[in-house]
Design a protein around this motif. Structure first.
Motif, PDB file in Angstrom:
ATOM      1  N   HIS A  27       0.897  -1.258   0.031  1.00  0.00           N
ATOM      2  CA  HIS A  27       0.067  -0.027   0.047  1.00  0.00           C
ATOM      3  C   HIS A  27       0.906   1.194  -0.076  1.00  0.00           C
ATOM      4  CE1 HIS A  27       0.944  -0.756   4.239  1.00  0.00           C
ATOM      5  NE2 HIS A  27       0.979   0.515   4.507  1.00  0.00           N
TER       6      HIS A  27
ATOM      7  N   ALA B  38       4.681   0.177   1.331  1.00  0.00           N
ATOM      8  CA  ALA B  38       5.047  -0.662   2.423  1.00  0.00           C
ATOM      9  C   ALA B  38       4.079  -2.059   2.166  1.00  0.00           C
ATOM     10  CB  ALA B  38       4.827  -0.198   3.559  1.00  0.00           C
TER      11      ALA B  38
ATOM     12  N   HIS C 266      -3.769   2.252  10.075  1.00  0.00           N
ATOM     13  CA  HIS C 266      -2.453   2.558  10.977  1.00  0.00           C
ATOM     14  C   HIS C 266      -1.802   3.848  10.395  1.00  0.00           C
ATOM     15  CE1 HIS C 266      -0.707   0.243   7.795  1.00  0.00           C
ATOM     16  NE2 HIS C 266       0.140   0.999   7.788  1.00  0.00           N
TER      17      HIS C 266
ATOM     18  N   HIS D  94       1.630   6.296   9.866  1.00  0.00           N
ATOM     19  CA  HIS D  94       2.893   6.569   9.349  1.00  0.00           C
ATOM     20  C   HIS D  94       3.636   7.313   9.688  1.00  0.00           C
ATOM     21  CE1 HIS D  94       0.911   4.195   5.606  1.00  0.00           C
ATOM     22  NE2 HIS D  94       1.459   3.370   6.339  1.00  0.00           N
TER      23      HIS D  94
ATOM     24  N   CYS E 103       5.799   1.963   8.885  1.00  0.00           N
ATOM     25  CA  CYS E 103       4.299   1.765   9.343  1.00  0.00           C
ATOM     26  C   CYS E 103       4.040   1.670  10.779  1.00  0.00           C
ATOM     27  CB  CYS E 103       3.744   0.717   8.732  1.00  0.00           C
ATOM     28  SG  CYS E 103       3.656   0.638   6.990  1.00  0.00           S
TER      29      CYS E 103
HETATM   30 MN   LIG Z   1       1.324   1.352   6.064  1.00  0.00          MN
END
Ligand SMILES: [Mn+2]
Ligand SMILES: [Mn+2]
Ligand SMILES: [Zn+2]
Ligand SMILES: [Zn+2]
Lengths: 143, 143
Positions: free
Chosen positions: B71, B83, B98, B100, B111
């Motif tokens: 992604h 990542a 999540h 970054h 991440c």
């Molecule tokens: Mn990520």
DNA sequence: AACATTTTTGCAACATAGTTTCAAATACAA
DNA sequence: TTGTATTTGAAACTATGTTGCAAAAATGTT
């Protein structure tokens, strides 16, 4: 609304306040930011001013940014956009704590100056200096 | 640590799981993602594999992204980074929540899979589909 | 293992964005 | 009005994104 005279005055005041010389290019570019109330990419601006050299525009945006007049509006797209700083930003010292919204339909990006975001738990051992919050979806006008 | 054999197996399994043919380029690129545990830009990857055609790499990354293997890691810089997806992402259906983190010293982006962010108040009339939370500062190793 | 089919790769070609250098034009303050 | 510092625009170059196409590779089937 704002009269042409008022716009011109506002432009001059803002440029002076941020230690920028009052040049033709800068006045035009800043006017566009004041009229359109949204984040603008370089190509957005080019479409809204009489012909301006692209290198000059590039440098104009950096100097606006350096002097605290505009900030990068991170919107999760690969297009770089800038938006007017709301208030008290200074040379090398931007202070923003608002979210940005990017509409996938009209592709506009706007500052959500009213939407403050909460402090979230930072991972231990990391020093956080800046945070950005980005939302993507469909804006109110495009529903 | 992971042995070479284990790495190879993991790479093959992941590619198959995501409906991707097992080609030389894909195996090499995916290995880099598994070894380096951080978000990678195209140039990062080029530095870590034997010579790969840049257009092929470009297309490899898109196909990984399309198939839910990697992604985009929005990190507020103008460099596009990818990542590995943590888990259950599928074709056209990424599910990430999540934050970054981008370190201004080592310029690495990671991440923060453990750092979930709270739902914040959406502005009325807007439909929010994706949200991103970005932190910039100094990472634990660079303190 | 050989073949047929589909996908991937590498190259050429082009598009767009970012960046530096330098001389001419402009802004500003003395 | 004039001198100095800054800004502008042009050229030139770099990096990155994107498509089209033929050759090469991967996969499923005989
Ligand atoms: Mn990520
Ligand atoms: Mn903003
Ligand atoms: Zn919209
Ligand atoms: Zn670091």
């Amino acid at each position: 609304m704002r009269t042409d005279i008022e716009l011109e005055t506002e432009v001059m005041t803002l440029l002076k306040k941020h230690d920028l010389r009052l040049t033709q290019v800068r006045k035009e570019v800043l006017s566009v930011f004041l009229i359109k109330e949204q984040a603008l990419s370089q190509s957005d601006i080019e479409e809204n001013v009489g012909q301006i050299d692209r290198i000059t525009l590039y440098r104009t945006l950096r100097s606006f940014e350096d002097n605290g007049l505009i900030h990068r509006a991170i919107d999760g797209t690969d297009k770089l956009r800038f938006a007017l700083c709301v208030d008290l930003c200074e040379k090398e010292n931007h202070k923003h704590n608002h979210a940005h919204f990017h509409c996938e339909k009209c592709t506009k990006t706007i500052c959500l100056n009213g939407v403050e975001f909460p402090k979230i738990i930072h991972p231990a051992g990391f020093k956080v200096k800046e945070t950005y919050y980005v939302m993507q979806g469909v804006c109110s006008k495009c529903q």
